[in-house]
Design an enzyme around this catalytic site. Sequence first.
Site, PDB file in Angstrom:
ATOM      1  N   HIS A 186       0.974  -1.193  -0.048  1.00 51.50           N
ATOM      2  CA  HIS A 186      -0.031  -0.087  -0.041  1.00 51.50           C
ATOM      3  C   HIS A 186       0.680   1.322   0.041  1.00 51.50           C
ATOM      4  O   HIS A 186       1.762   1.181   0.766  1.00 51.50           O
ATOM      5  CB  HIS A 186      -0.981  -0.019   1.214  1.00 51.50           C
ATOM      6  CG  HIS A 186      -0.415   0.107   2.458  1.00 51.50           C
ATOM      7  ND1 HIS A 186      -0.137   1.274   3.111  1.00 51.50           N
ATOM      8  CD2 HIS A 186       0.152  -0.583   3.385  1.00 51.50           C
ATOM      9  CE1 HIS A 186       0.536   1.114   4.636  1.00 51.50           C
ATOM     10  NE2 HIS A 186       0.748  -0.117   4.520  1.00 51.50           N
ATOM     11  N   ASP A 198       6.301   1.788   6.166  1.00 47.56           N
ATOM     12  CA  ASP A 198       4.880   1.199   6.027  1.00 47.56           C
ATOM     13  C   ASP A 198       4.097   2.349   5.178  1.00 47.56           C
ATOM     14  O   ASP A 198       3.565   3.263   5.680  1.00 47.56           O
ATOM     15  CB  ASP A 198       4.548   1.531   7.469  1.00 47.56           C
ATOM     16  CG  ASP A 198       2.975   1.058   7.522  1.00 47.56           C
ATOM     17  OD1 ASP A 198       2.801  -0.044   6.697  1.00 47.56           O
ATOM     18  OD2 ASP A 198       2.121   1.346   8.544  1.00 47.56           O
ATOM     19  N   GLU A 232      -5.008   1.505   2.768  1.00 47.52           N
ATOM     20  CA  GLU A 232      -4.692   0.295   3.770  1.00 47.52           C
ATOM     21  C   GLU A 232      -4.597   1.007   5.128  1.00 47.52           C
ATOM     22  O   GLU A 232      -5.504   0.170   6.188  1.00 47.52           O
ATOM     23  CB  GLU A 232      -3.399  -0.463   3.827  1.00 47.52           C
ATOM     24  CG  GLU A 232      -3.249  -1.592   4.376  1.00 47.52           C
ATOM     25  CD  GLU A 232      -2.598  -1.430   5.697  1.00 47.52           C
ATOM     26  OE1 GLU A 232      -2.641  -2.275   6.709  1.00 47.52           O
ATOM     27  OE2 GLU A 232      -1.981  -0.349   6.071  1.00 47.52           O
ATOM     28  N   GLU A 233      -4.341   2.060   5.437  1.00 49.94           N
ATOM     29  CA  GLU A 233      -4.199   2.594   6.659  1.00 49.94           C
ATOM     30  C   GLU A 233      -5.609   3.163   7.030  1.00 49.94           C
ATOM     31  O   GLU A 233      -5.961   3.311   8.276  1.00 49.94           O
ATOM     32  CB  GLU A 233      -3.462   3.911   6.726  1.00 49.94           C
ATOM     33  CG  GLU A 233      -1.911   3.650   6.465  1.00 49.94           C
ATOM     34  CD  GLU A 233      -1.212   2.739   7.458  1.00 49.94           C
ATOM     35  OE1 GLU A 233      -1.812   2.393   8.283  1.00 49.94           O
ATOM     36  OE2 GLU A 233       0.053   2.397   7.153  1.00 49.94           O
ATOM     37  N   GLU A 259       4.348  -5.980   4.234  1.00 50.87           N
ATOM     38  CA  GLU A 259       3.757  -5.085   5.386  1.00 50.87           C
ATOM     39  C   GLU A 259       5.166  -4.594   6.035  1.00 50.87           C
ATOM     40  O   GLU A 259       6.220  -5.093   5.748  1.00 50.87           O
ATOM     41  CB  GLU A 259       2.741  -5.649   6.173  1.00 50.87           C
ATOM     42  CG  GLU A 259       1.295  -5.112   5.875  1.00 50.87           C
ATOM     43  CD  GLU A 259       1.204  -3.854   6.132  1.00 50.87           C
ATOM     44  OE1 GLU A 259       2.127  -3.037   6.702  1.00 50.87           O
ATOM     45  OE2 GLU A 259       0.262  -3.054   5.605  1.00 50.87           O
ATOM     46  N   HIS A 335       5.179   4.590  12.088  1.00 46.04           N
ATOM     47  CA  HIS A 335       3.888   5.555  12.096  1.00 46.04           C
ATOM     48  C   HIS A 335       4.327   6.969  12.913  1.00 46.04           C
ATOM     49  O   HIS A 335       3.608   7.550  13.451  1.00 46.04           O
ATOM     50  CB  HIS A 335       2.745   5.087  12.762  1.00 46.04           C
ATOM     51  CG  HIS A 335       1.696   4.065  11.898  1.00 46.04           C
ATOM     52  ND1 HIS A 335       0.851   3.582  12.385  1.00 46.04           N
ATOM     53  CD2 HIS A 335       2.304   3.668  10.590  1.00 46.04           C
ATOM     54  CE1 HIS A 335       0.231   2.760  11.141  1.00 46.04           C
ATOM     55  NE2 HIS A 335       1.041   2.782  10.311  1.00 46.04           N
TER      56      HIS A 335
END
Length: 885
Positions: A186, A198, A232-233, A259, A335
């Site tokens: 993603h 990510d 995706e998030e 991922e 993140h």
Amino acid sequence: MERGGDTAGWRLRATAAQRDRRQPPPREDGDPGAGGKKRGGRRPLLPLPEAWGAPLVLLYLLGLRALAQVSHRQLLSRPSAAAGPRDFSASRARGYLDNITAIGPRTVGSPENEVLAVNYLLEQIRGIERESTDAHKISVDIQRPTGSFSIDFLGGFTSYYANITNVVVKLEPRNGAEHAVLSNCHFDSVPNTPGASDDAVSCAVMLEILNTLSKSSESLQHAVIFLFNGAEENILQASHGFITQHEWAKSIRAFINLEAAGVGGKELVFQTGPENPWLVQAYVVAAKHPFASVVAQEIFQSGIIPADTDFRIYRDFGNVPGIDLAFIENGYIYHTKYDTSDRILTDSIQRAGDNILAVLKYLATSEKLAKSFEYRHGNVVFFDILGLFVLAYPARVGTIMNYITSAIAFFYLSKKVLQPKLRAVHNLKKLLTAFSLTLISWVCALVAVLMVAMFVSFIGRALSWYTHFYVSVSLYGTAAAAKLILVHVLAKKFFYKNVNELFLADVFFDASLMIWSIVLAVMTQMGLCSAFIFTLWVAFPLLTKLMIHKEFSQKGATIKFIAMYMLGMFVPYLYMLYLSWTVFEMFTPVMGRSGSEIPPDMVLAGFIVIFTVILSSYFINFVYLVKSTKTTLVTLTTVFVVTLILVCSGIFFPYSSDAANPKPKRVFLQHTSRRFHDLDGNVVKSDSGIWINGFDYNGISHITPHVPEINDTIRTPCEEQAPFCGLPWILPVHFMFRKNWYLPAPEILPRSPVQFKLVSKKLMPWNSVRLSFEVSGPSHMSLYVRPRSGSALSRWSLGDGMPVPSLGGDYFVFYSRGLHAAPWHFWVELTAPEKHSDGIVSLAIAAHYFFGEDQKSPQLYALLERFPNWTFSSGWSCTYDLFVF
């Protein structure tokens, strides 16, 4: 050299002649059948320096830990400076990665995600297509699906998406292919982060794999579909849109999901299947640098880690088997703004590319892919050996192995108990006593360490080990080890005062063997594939015991005995230390984002006790072989007390702003304006403020000295009459964050405010009412529904039509959209009493502004600037409107 007295720790027993000179009291004959004799007839123990015991064990474990650490750090591959057309090039992949992250944060609905990132991907794909060989055909499709589904993640909620973006590429033989394997990444990111690991690095790896495969002259047997998914998030929305709506999804027989739960390092295979052992075998055969663990799979699927991946969507909604892998190193900056491309080593990219390219090529040429449904026959046990290779076998084979291992151990123990038969009851009593004492020592250690963790949490020193992991070992590890040893020292001194020490060492070894045999049988009965760990923990110690039986029962702790004993224990201890490193590498960073309700020190202390118990189980018998453990206990106690004092003093600050290796505290701030309406639509209450959530157990205690107005006097009260306490949750994680702060601030007036209106009210059969609504607003909104007293939500137009409540009983709907989406229309149907003068349902809508000119108010900007540099403070603006109908 002896130092005399009781000053040496873990000291070996004196020789028989020395004991005779001291004229000790007579001792009980422990176990004649096992070689124990009366004191006059026993063979002497070899005299060794008295302080060798503990250092030998410690050096042994430290050596194994170092070996395990080296195996984790090795990357086993180096990027080639001049990669050929058939080779994966990490340098080209890094170019893709740098360009994707240069776009900036790519939040769903933003121009960065929906336009810039999509255009860049399309540009690279078209360039790859122009250079591909005639053996392949490349097709590209831009999908913008709309749909909804319910999921039991984070307490349960329903997700609705509109016009989100997928970039789909199909590489197939020139004549086409009926079946396909899917590779998924993603390109979107969470707000305010560049999202390099990510998941931009995975998309860069996929671009380079597409480039490499397309230039090969070898034709594939099956198609490879590359899904660059753009949402995706937003809790797995784009993968749902693809697998349930895209025409190519029908041909997919297996998938690989790329991922991240950390930044770089080795990519761990942590989920497979379900029930497709051939997929694991494909990874085992093809991957050049394997790193996989069924233990990680069972931990992740247990829900202990508050995360999920697209794997769930393909499994649950597409009924497709797959492999889920993720980077797990350095989850501290996952993140956050620190997740930048320069932190991902080129070696990590090369390693991941080599592995995934090899596995995709293997699957795309496999006969089994076309008939994957025929190979769905049970789970598989899989684990890598120090990153060198993977062992994998069907779970049913593992079950047989586990039961056989347990049976052999129980047979051995039964034979020990029954020899001689005249002393069977006595032997059984001694074994069960040792078994009970061992369990008691474990419970005492756990209780003692958890009390320490509770105390540390109570005085506000939680997470002292977050930046300095060795602190947790010095604090909780030493306490656990000291408590274990102390219980057995007291048992030896007062309960086993006149019992043969060789017999005691023997019986406590057997007690540990008995415990792990029972654990092995129980875990196997529960169907846990990770029971293989205890197969190692039973088989190797039992084999060691049988090999050195004479040394064990007649000579005690000689140099030869110790060397053979440690050599026999090498495999289970090395693997356990290797596994513990993986577990702590995954879990320690998670404790910094696990919410304000779970004391992280209790969790980590529990893990440390578990590993201490396991690692000490076959060494605790040394307590009964040595003369004294005084120095060992004093050393452990001293380290514990000194560490505890330092922790209580606050010298170990939990967070770090080190540029090379930051470990930030996560704080989320939302500048919120709230309006509460009555049944007639009138505003009965309104306020505005900056709503603050600290993402770890410490809350804002470390922030207050830097920003004094953020303190416990502004704790957020719960609006009991409103769903989810009247707070604008972006996801239903309210149960993880019960401590919030609300700093008064001026009202915000977004340029594109939310529009929420009742379109129609229709009476339905069976005393039901259908309310239809239209909503328009920013790209991210949250809808909260609470039926009023006497009413019940029976149906709605979302998901599969059956409403799914969240924890607490309210209903939560997560909404997101891409560009140019039409207004959101939905209806809810409620059964209601005949008289409902105060309404039948409360609905609230929260609008979240993650990007653009409405994202941050001047007041929010000013407050964020005051936060210390060891924080990652993410902020945005939002509104909350509550209505009654």
